[in-house]
Motif scaffolding. Structure first.
Motif, short mmCIF file in Angstrom:
data_model
loop_
_atom_site.label_atom_id
_atom_site.label_comp_id
_atom_site.label_asym_id
_atom_site.label_seq_id
_atom_site.Cartn_x
_atom_site.Cartn_y
_atom_site.Cartn_z
N ARG A 148 18.08 19.04 58.42
CA ARG A 148 17.14 20.08 58.84
C ARG A 148 15.77 19.77 58.25
NH1 ARG A 148 21.03 20.91 61.27
NH2 ARG A 148 22.14 22.86 61.76
N LEU A 149 14.75 19.77 59.11
CA LEU A 149 13.38 19.54 58.65
C LEU A 149 12.66 20.88 58.60
CD1 LEU A 149 12.38 16.33 60.64
CD2 LEU A 149 13.74 16.56 58.57
N THR B 222 16.73 18.69 54.46
CA THR B 222 17.91 19.25 53.81
C THR B 222 19.13 18.89 54.64
OG1 THR B 222 16.58 21.10 52.99
CG2 THR B 222 18.98 21.34 52.90
N CYS B 223 20.24 18.56 53.98
CA CYS B 223 21.48 18.23 54.69
C CYS B 223 22.38 19.45 54.72
CB CYS B 223 22.18 17.06 54.01
SG CYS B 223 23.67 16.53 54.87
N GLU B 224 22.88 19.78 55.92
CA GLU B 224 23.78 20.92 56.09
C GLU B 224 25.09 20.46 56.73
OE1 GLU B 224 20.10 24.11 56.75
OE2 GLU B 224 21.70 23.91 58.24
N VAL C 142 20.14 12.08 52.29
CA VAL C 142 20.57 13.19 51.42
C VAL C 142 21.99 13.59 51.77
CG1 VAL C 142 18.27 14.09 50.95
CG2 VAL C 142 19.47 14.83 52.99
N ASP C 143 22.74 13.98 50.74
CA ASP C 143 24.10 14.51 50.91
C ASP C 143 24.03 16.01 51.19
OD1 ASP C 143 26.41 12.56 48.86
OD2 ASP C 143 25.31 12.10 50.70
#
Length: 558
Positions: free
Chosen positions: A395-396, A404-406, A542-543
């Protein structure tokens, strides 16, 4: 008498303040004309009365009176829509054609962003006179109006979707982009204008710095040329003197050797002459004694024996010596040493020196890496994440500055640049041929920060796609408060205090990529030294529940 046709265009009667046709025109002494209201408003907002076009300043504020003749001409233009002769008004190469002309097209003088069409002076009249069209937005002729239409709805592009980084129409805003973060084009322009201002200031700062460096470099080059000329002249004198002295020494040494040769030759000739005389005398005595020994007359033998058997006196010729070897070891050593000295001089490198009281000049191709954060910030480069490369789990936000990683996937459209397995995203900026610096804030247990060539693969789970796992990318991994760097599947562990803020310094010309831990000091974590062959794109991985935020910095943030 018939009224003469006026071969002028309405564009020739434009106010340089409002950029529209003159209304209640007034003329100044400098010859320029403006709308009465535009000029009045301009002067009311300024303490100085000057021409908005040529900046001519008036000591006292002139009285503004409408130019009656000019006003009548403009009225007649608007009423009759006079334009250049038809033979001169057809659209040519590079002109925008009128969309409403039939047959041969006339040149458009305005384009309407509401109608999305272009008009010649004749077909533009309804927009100038009709109440229904007066509020349409007219701009200079634009031949790319179709690019301002939504491909899906054929509506004007009036909004910017921050979530999808795309331009949309009002229909898109209420359908496919519902709940997305959106802005009007003017608002997005204002935001981008701020970044543009920062970038422009940095460009001007760098330009000023490089112009100063160029001026200083040219000055030093001139000084170098003067120094070179002086040094060449001094060397010419020294070598000329040295060559002259060597030739003189050679001549004198040759003369001395010849003189010695002459003396020894003369001495040798005296010895030879003496030896020849002694040989002749000995041969004569030998013959006499031989004759005596063979005589049969005993009386004669005994009478002459005493006088004949006496040896001739032995002269000094046997003690004479002649020098045959003229070699001199000392001379050979001196000449050999001189030869080596000359050879050494011919192989010298010119060593520059800095005169007392002068600032040393650095002409290295690649300047030394900055030491303080203030120096790094001079090379700050603003970055923006490219949503077309982002994996669907990413998500930007924050204007495409944060990733962010979801767990759930976003409904991003398919794109050839999108990573379909690796949770990665690249930036839009291509960095090449310069020095750049950026910082990021990390949050979570696992983040990968790096750069990659555009040719980094995007599809599949192979190492050819992972940042740092191939020969097209380099990365720093922050994992559970520990660091490591990766390149082409080679991992290097780093022992250093952990900081959530990471600084990245790229010196593309020098082939240097450095990662720093940023806190109250700058701590170098690792530096890659290589030779870059293509533009580099900053990227991140990113995890889940981890994020990386690109910091907004300026050269003054210190």
């Amino acid at each position: 008498m018939a009224e003469a046709q006026l071969f002028v265009s309405q564009d020739e009667f434009t106010c340089s303040v409002c950029l529209d046709t003159l209304t209640d025109p007034v003329s100044l002494h400098c010859g320029h004309s403006f709308c009465l209201k535009c000029l009045t408003d301009c002067w009311d907002q300024s303490q100085v009365c000057s021409c908005p076009q040529c900046r001519h300043t008036f000591t006292t504020r002139p009285e503004l009176n409408r130019n009656t003749l000019l006003n009548e001409v403009i009225k007649k233009l608007k009423k009759t829509a006079l334009s250049p002769p038809l033979s001169q008004n057809y659209a040519g190469s590079g002109d925008v054609e009128c969309d409403f002309c039939t047959g041969k097209k006339f040149r458009a003088v305005k384009s309407c962003l509401t109608c999305l069409a272009s008009f010649c002076p004749t077909h533009l009249q309804p927009h100038l006179e009709g109440d229904a069209l007066k509020h349409h937005k007219l701009v200079d002729p634009d031949g790319n109006l179709k690019e301002k239409l939504c491909e899906k709805h054929q509506k004007s592009l009036e909004m910017f979707c921050i979530t999808d980084d795309s331009f949309i129409c009002m229909m898109c805003a209420v359908t496919g982009h519902k709940n997305h973060e959106m802005l009007e084009l003017e608002a997005e322009r204002e935001e981008k204008q701020k970044h543009l201002g920062v970038t422009l200031s940095e460009i001007r700062r760098r330009l000023e710095k490089r112009e100063k460096k160029l001026k200083e470099t040219r000055r030093v080059v001139e000084q170098m040329k003067i120094s070179v000329k002086r040094e060449v002249e001094e060397n010419e004198k020294s070598f000329t003197t040295l060559i002259r002295r060597i030739e003189e020494a050679h001549r004198k040494m040759t003369e001395r050797i010849r003189e010695q040769e002459k003396r020894e030759t003369e001495k040798a000739e005296g010895v030879i002459e003496q030896l020849e005389k002694e040989i002749e005398e000995l041969r004569r005595r030998d013959a006499q004694l031989k004759e005596l020994s063979e005589t049969k007359d005993h009386l004669h033998f005994l009478q002459t024996f005493s006088s004949r058997c006496v040896l001739p006196a032995d002269g000094d010729s046997l003690s004479f010596t002649v020098t045959a070897d003229f070699s001199s070891e000392d001379l050979r050593k001196e000449l050999s040493g001189l030869t080596k000295t000359v050879e050494k001089i011919s192989q010298w490198d010119i060593m520059t020196r800095t005169p007392s009281g002068c600032k040393a000049q650095n002409f290295t191709l690649h300047p030394a890496e900055p030491q303080s954060r203030e120096e790094f910030l001079q090379y700050f480069c603003p970055l923006t994440l490219d949503i077309n490369t982002a994996h669907k789990r990413l998500r930007l936000s924050e204007g495409n500055k944060k990733v962010t990683c979801e767990r759930t996937k976003a409904e991003y459209p398919d794109h050839p640049d999108r990573f379909d397995y690796w949770g990665q995203v690249l930036c839009r900026e291509a960095l090449t041929g310069t020095r750049c610096y950026w910082e990021v804030e990390c949050s979570g247990d696992f983040m990968r920060i790096g750069v990659a060539y555009k040719g980094l693969s995007r599809k599949g789970d192979g190492v050819e796609c992972g940042i740092g796992y191939n020969d097209k990318s380099w990365s720093l991994v922050c994992s559970h408060s520990q660091y490591s760097v990766w390149y082409n599947m080679k991992r290097t562990l780093i022992s250093a205090p952990y900081s959530p803020r990471i600084g990245v310094y790229l010196d593309w010309p020098a082939g240097s990529l450095s990662f720093y831990s940023v806190s109250h000091t700058m701590t170098l974590l690792h530096r890659f030294n290589t030779s870059f062959t293509e533009p580099l794109y900053p990227g991140f991985s990113v995890d889940p529940h981890c994020s990386v935020t690109i910091s907004h910095l300026t050269p003054c943030d210190h």
